[in-house]
Write a protein that holds these residues in place. Structure first.
Motif, mmCIF file in Angstrom:
data_model
loop_
_atom_site.group_PDB
_atom_site.id
_atom_site.type_symbol
_atom_site.label_atom_id
_atom_site.label_comp_id
_atom_site.label_asym_id
_atom_site.label_seq_id
_atom_site.Cartn_x
_atom_site.Cartn_y
_atom_site.Cartn_z
ATOM 1 N N UNK A 196 0.807 -1.202 0.007
ATOM 2 C CA UNK A 196 -0.043 0.067 0.081
ATOM 3 C C UNK A 196 0.683 1.158 -0.058
ATOM 4 N N UNK A 197 2.119 1.264 -0.219
ATOM 5 C CA UNK A 197 3.023 2.294 -0.094
ATOM 6 C C UNK A 197 3.523 2.682 1.338
ATOM 7 N N UNK A 198 3.377 1.936 2.268
ATOM 8 C CA UNK A 198 4.054 2.284 3.624
ATOM 9 C C UNK A 198 5.314 1.614 3.579
ATOM 10 N N UNK A 199 6.301 2.135 4.205
ATOM 11 C CA UNK A 199 7.759 1.736 4.556
ATOM 12 C C UNK A 199 7.641 1.304 5.959
ATOM 13 N N UNK A 212 -3.051 1.276 11.007
ATOM 14 C CA UNK A 212 -4.158 1.064 10.001
ATOM 15 C C UNK A 212 -4.608 2.303 9.568
ATOM 16 N N UNK A 213 -4.617 3.260 10.594
ATOM 17 C CA UNK A 213 -5.593 4.466 10.010
ATOM 18 C C UNK A 213 -4.465 5.701 9.403
ATOM 19 N N UNK A 214 -3.383 5.192 9.043
ATOM 20 C CA UNK A 214 -2.233 6.298 8.726
ATOM 21 C C UNK A 214 -1.535 5.572 7.348
ATOM 22 N N UNK A 215 -2.550 5.012 6.513
ATOM 23 C CA UNK A 215 -1.648 4.150 5.172
ATOM 24 C C UNK A 215 -1.971 5.113 4.056
ATOM 25 N N UNK A 216 -0.876 5.459 3.574
ATOM 26 C CA UNK A 216 -0.849 6.535 2.379
ATOM 27 C C UNK A 216 0.302 6.242 1.414
ATOM 28 N N UNK A 262 -5.784 3.389 1.231
ATOM 29 C CA UNK A 262 -5.477 4.628 1.605
ATOM 30 C C UNK A 262 -6.414 5.225 2.744
ATOM 31 N N UNK A 263 -5.965 5.208 3.865
ATOM 32 C CA UNK A 263 -6.935 5.859 5.165
ATOM 33 C C UNK A 263 -6.580 7.255 5.365
ATOM 34 N N UNK A 264 -5.782 8.055 4.343
ATOM 35 C CA UNK A 264 -5.550 9.335 4.690
ATOM 36 C C UNK A 264 -6.058 10.488 3.991
#
Length: 368
Positions: free
Chosen positions: A11-14, A283-287, A311-313
């Motif tokens: 999802x793009x999160x390192x 989980x609430x800060x996926x971007x 994306x939850x942002x």
């Protein structure tokens, strides 16, 4: 079957680990986290090293060697921490190469007592960079007013920087400006901008801890309904600042010359309130393009039962603004809260550094 951390990465999160110790390095545990937990970087701070070195495991011979050389506590701490960071950088060298320098990063922080000293911070940043001597290191500099000047100077010297202790949106804007100014100066000096990387560590959980305590003190149903929501809203709006700032003509010109955007990093993502989900700040800060640096407990919790809903942002900016406005309407001053959190954060690192110095001094005395 895809694991939660694999989904998070997709999802793009390192995923970075917020911890380091000699035992993690020598046992092979840190290397295993790359495969088992999709970890692609490490962050450290004075508190982490106080716990690691205070625990004593793996540091005895190195401390004895420092004692034999006649080094003091501060010099010994630099020797121990830079050795840990250099070895961790080597473990992540393949990740660093595979991601073009984007990940595979290991951060080390300047001494906390320099947080209000721009010149001293910039000087130690250069010293630590040279001491670690790895291209995938990052030097952590606190986002104090004085730190902004040091960030610019350090970036201008071609050194990658992790800006830490960011709590407010306004200070975050100043941090991005300091980064862009540093890039402009680096370009003028003939430095290849593509070699410079930076992250901006926006702190999350502490915002809820402070604001929730104030909401609880107010005690009305309206106030209590807002608990556990401020930190996520604040971080989501930070991502909006990131998007806006790197869409300006100034930023686009630098990016066109090979510069890298300064990625947002979610720090302090361990949930402090047991009534909240233990994976909330993941989980609430996926971007796309963010880093989430997690303490081990949070990493394990997410690996076990974390959920990625895409994306939850970026679709939550309006709601996030409304949430912070509602908190303001309760009489809670956002600027006062974030200023207090910065001061407390610096004080905690000062205390950890003092504790670390005392621990190392005792260990050195035992060797003399």
């Amino acid at each position: 079957m895809t694991t939660p951390t694999q989904s998070l990465s997709a999802a793009g999160v390192s995923v970075w680990l917020d911890d380091l110790s000699r035992s993690r390095i020598e046992s092979g545990e840190l290397a295993r986290l790359i495969g088992d937990r999709d970890v692609v970087g490490v962050t450290t701070n004075p508190t982490i090293f106080a716990a690691a070195i205070g625990g004593g495991i793996g540091y005895g011979d190195r401390i004895a060697g420092c004692a034999a050389r006649g080094l003091g506590a501060s010099e010994t701490i630099v020797e121990l921490t830079t050795a840990d960071v250099a070895d961790a950088c080597d473990i992540f060298a393949d990740v660093y190469a595979a991601t073009g320098g984007r990940d595979g990063r290991v951060s080390i922080e300047v001494e906390p007592g320099l947080a209000r000293d721009a010149a001293g911070t910039a000087a130690q940043a250069r010293e630590l960079w040279a001491k670690v001597d790895r291209p995938n290191a990052m030097i952590k500099i606190p986002a104090t007013v004085e730190g902004l000047e040091a960030i610019t100077e350090t970036i201008a010297a071609g050194i990658s920087v992790n800006v830490t202790l960011i709590f407010s949106l306004e200070r975050y804007r100043q941090v991005i400006n300091a980064y862009l100014t540093g890039l402009e100066q680096a370009r003028a000096a003939g430095i290849d901008l593509s070699t410079i990387h930076s992250v901006a560590s926006f702190f999350v959980s502490r915002v809820d801890t402070e604001i929730d305590a104030r909401l609880t003190a107010i005690g009305t149903p309206e106030a209590l309904e807002l608990k556990g929501k401020a930190a996520v809203a604040n971080a989501r709006l930070a991502y909006e600042v990131y998007e806006q700032s790197f869409a300006t003509e100034r930023a686009k010109q630098l990016l066109g010359l090979g510069a890298n955007p300064q990625r947002p990093l979610w720090a302090s993502t361990g949930v402090k309130d047991p009534s909240l989900p233990d994976t909330l700040y993941v989980s609430e800060l996926v971007a796309p393009g963010v880093v989430n640096t997690m303490p081990e407990a949070t990493l394990n919790a997410f690996a076990d039962h974390g959920e990625v809903r895409g994306d939850t942002v970026t679709s939550e900016y309006l709601e996030s603004n409304q949430l912070l406005n509602a908190i303001d309407a309760q009489g809670i001053d956002y600027n006062e809260v974030t200023a207090k959190l910065e001061t407390e954060g610096l004080s905690k690192f000062d205390a950890s550094w003092d504790e670390l110095c005392e621990t190392v001094e005792r260990a050195l005395e035992e060797q003399r």
